[in-house]
Each structure stands twice: as structure tokens, then as C-alpha cells.
Write a protein that holds these residues in place. Structure first.
Motif, mmCIF file in Angstrom:
data_model
loop_
_atom_site.group_PDB
_atom_site.id
_atom_site.type_symbol
_atom_site.label_atom_id
_atom_site.label_comp_id
_atom_site.label_asym_id
_atom_site.label_seq_id
_atom_site.Cartn_x
_atom_site.Cartn_y
_atom_site.Cartn_z
ATOM 1 N N LEU A 61 -5.831 71.831 69.969
ATOM 2 C CA LEU A 61 -5.183 72.142 71.249
ATOM 3 C C LEU A 61 -3.660 72.237 71.157
ATOM 4 O O LEU A 61 -3.082 73.215 71.631
ATOM 5 C CB LEU A 61 -5.598 71.134 72.316
ATOM 6 C CG LEU A 61 -7.067 71.199 72.755
ATOM 7 C CD1 LEU A 61 -7.376 70.097 73.756
ATOM 8 C CD2 LEU A 61 -7.391 72.559 73.319
ATOM 9 N N PRO A 62 -2.965 71.248 70.570
ATOM 10 C CA PRO A 62 -1.506 71.395 70.478
ATOM 11 C C PRO A 62 -1.075 72.586 69.625
ATOM 12 O O PRO A 62 -0.031 73.176 69.862
ATOM 13 C CB PRO A 62 -1.030 70.087 69.836
ATOM 14 C CG PRO A 62 -2.155 69.153 69.918
ATOM 15 C CD PRO A 62 -3.397 69.958 70.080
ATOM 16 N N ILE A 63 -1.895 72.946 68.655
ATOM 17 C CA ILE A 63 -1.563 74.095 67.813
ATOM 18 C C ILE A 63 -1.631 75.375 68.643
ATOM 19 O O ILE A 63 -0.741 76.219 68.581
ATOM 20 C CB ILE A 63 -2.507 74.178 66.595
ATOM 21 C CG1 ILE A 63 -2.317 72.952 65.705
ATOM 22 C CG2 ILE A 63 -2.280 75.457 65.803
ATOM 23 C CD1 ILE A 63 -3.322 72.827 64.598
ATOM 24 N N ALA A 64 -2.687 75.493 69.427
ATOM 25 C CA ALA A 64 -2.860 76.695 70.236
ATOM 26 C C ALA A 64 -1.816 76.797 71.349
ATOM 27 O O ALA A 64 -1.414 77.894 71.723
ATOM 28 C CB ALA A 64 -4.264 76.710 70.836
ATOM 29 N N MET A 65 -1.369 75.661 71.877
ATOM 30 C CA MET A 65 -0.454 75.666 73.015
ATOM 31 C C MET A 65 1.019 75.684 72.608
ATOM 32 O O MET A 65 1.879 75.903 73.452
ATOM 33 C CB MET A 65 -0.739 74.447 73.899
ATOM 34 C CG MET A 65 -2.123 74.489 74.522
ATOM 35 S SD MET A 65 -2.620 72.972 75.349
ATOM 36 C CE MET A 65 -1.236 72.554 76.325
ATOM 37 N N SER A 66 1.328 75.466 71.339
ATOM 38 C CA SER A 66 2.728 75.379 70.918
ATOM 39 C C SER A 66 3.284 76.754 70.573
ATOM 40 O O SER A 66 2.544 77.687 70.262
ATOM 41 C CB SER A 66 2.872 74.441 69.729
ATOM 42 O OG SER A 66 2.226 74.993 68.610
ATOM 43 N N THR A 67 4.588 76.845 70.613
ATOM 44 C CA THR A 67 5.255 78.081 70.215
ATOM 45 C C THR A 67 5.373 78.109 68.697
ATOM 46 O O THR A 67 5.391 77.057 68.048
ATOM 47 C CB THR A 67 6.662 78.170 70.845
ATOM 48 O OG1 THR A 67 7.422 77.035 70.419
ATOM 49 C CG2 THR A 67 6.586 78.193 72.355
ATOM 50 N N PRO A 68 5.455 79.297 68.102
ATOM 51 C CA PRO A 68 5.578 79.381 66.638
ATOM 52 C C PRO A 68 6.816 78.628 66.128
ATOM 53 O O PRO A 68 7.895 78.752 66.682
ATOM 54 C CB PRO A 68 5.706 80.886 66.380
ATOM 55 C CG PRO A 68 5.078 81.526 67.564
ATOM 56 C CD PRO A 68 5.356 80.599 68.722
ATOM 57 N N GLY A 69 6.615 77.838 65.094
ATOM 58 C CA GLY A 69 7.717 77.098 64.487
ATOM 59 C C GLY A 69 8.088 75.815 65.189
ATOM 60 O O GLY A 69 9.003 75.115 64.755
ATOM 61 N N SER A 70 7.379 75.452 66.271
ATOM 62 C CA SER A 70 7.724 74.219 66.985
ATOM 63 C C SER A 70 7.278 72.997 66.192
ATOM 64 O O SER A 70 6.316 73.040 65.428
ATOM 65 C CB SER A 70 7.083 74.199 68.376
ATOM 66 O OG SER A 70 5.698 73.987 68.272
ATOM 67 N N ALA A 71 7.993 71.910 66.383
ATOM 68 C CA ALA A 71 7.676 70.669 65.673
ATOM 69 C C ALA A 71 6.295 70.157 66.050
ATOM 70 O O ALA A 71 5.558 69.642 65.198
ATOM 71 C CB ALA A 71 8.735 69.611 65.963
ATOM 72 N N LEU A 72 5.910 70.306 67.318
ATOM 73 C CA LEU A 72 4.590 69.861 67.772
ATOM 74 C C LEU A 72 3.483 70.634 67.061
ATOM 75 O O LEU A 72 2.505 70.052 66.591
ATOM 76 C CB LEU A 72 4.457 70.017 69.287
ATOM 77 C CG LEU A 72 3.086 69.702 69.877
ATOM 78 C CD1 LEU A 72 2.759 68.227 69.687
ATOM 79 C CD2 LEU A 72 3.028 70.081 71.329
#
Length: 102
Positions: A61-72
Motif C-alpha cells: 500500500l505505501p508503495i502504491a500510494m507514494s510518489t516516485p523517489g519518496s522516502a516512504l
């Protein structure tokens, strides 16, 4: 898996996460053994299957919801890679223990 990890963290990070995964086995094995000591093997297997399923369902879920290159997204990619690598191995070890005890 590795494809999702490379898409989020980059190919240069793959050797690092593989090293962390291999090193984690040394630390997680004794922790898992201590956690399961004194419990029935079937109960440990059931709890571990639930934990594994929950982690593998929630970590993307956090992978799908994060922006490219974000720390999360990168941190979640690391955690998902480690979970996909370690959880099946520990589950196989627990299942063989359960089979031997039956």
C-alpha cells in the motif's frame, strides 16, 4: 518482489537489500525460536501464517500510494523485499517443525 523494489529504489540498491536480507536471517532466527518456545506448533504456525498474510497485504500500500523517489516508497520497498524473502523461509521452517511434531 525484486521488480517492484528496483522500480522504487533503483537497481543500485538491490545488492544492499539482499545483504540486509541475508544478515537478517542471523538475527531473526533466534527471535523466532524464542517467540515460538513453549507454544504448540500448530498455534505458532497459525499465528505466523496470519502475520505473514497481513504483512504481505499491507506493505504494498505505501508503495502504491507514494510518489516516485519518496522516502516512504523506498522504505516500504525495502520492507516488502525483506518480508517476501524472509517470511516464506521462516514459514517453511515452521511447517517442517509442525510436520515433525505430528
Amino acid at each position: 518482489g525484486p521488480a517492484m523494489f528496483i522500480a522504487k529504489a533503483g537497481a543500485a540498491q538491490l545488492p544492499i537489500v539482499m545483504f540486509i536480507s541475508g544478515f537478517s536471517v542471523i538475527g531473526i532466527g533466534p527471535v523466532f525460536a524464542k517467540w515460538s518456545k513453549g507454544k504448540r506448533a500448530a498455534k505458532v504456525n497459525y499465528e505466523f501464517c496470519l502475520l505473514s498474510a497481513a504483512l504481505l497485504l499491507l506493505l504494498p500500500l505505501p508503495i502504491a500510494m507514494s510518489t516516485p523517489g519518496s522516502a516512504l516508497g523506498i522504505a516500504a520497498a525495502y520492507m516488502l523485499f525483506l518480508a517476501e524473502d524472509l517470511l516464506p523461509m521462516l514459514l517453511m521452517m515452521q511447517s517442517s517443525s509442525l510436520a515433525q511434531g505430528s
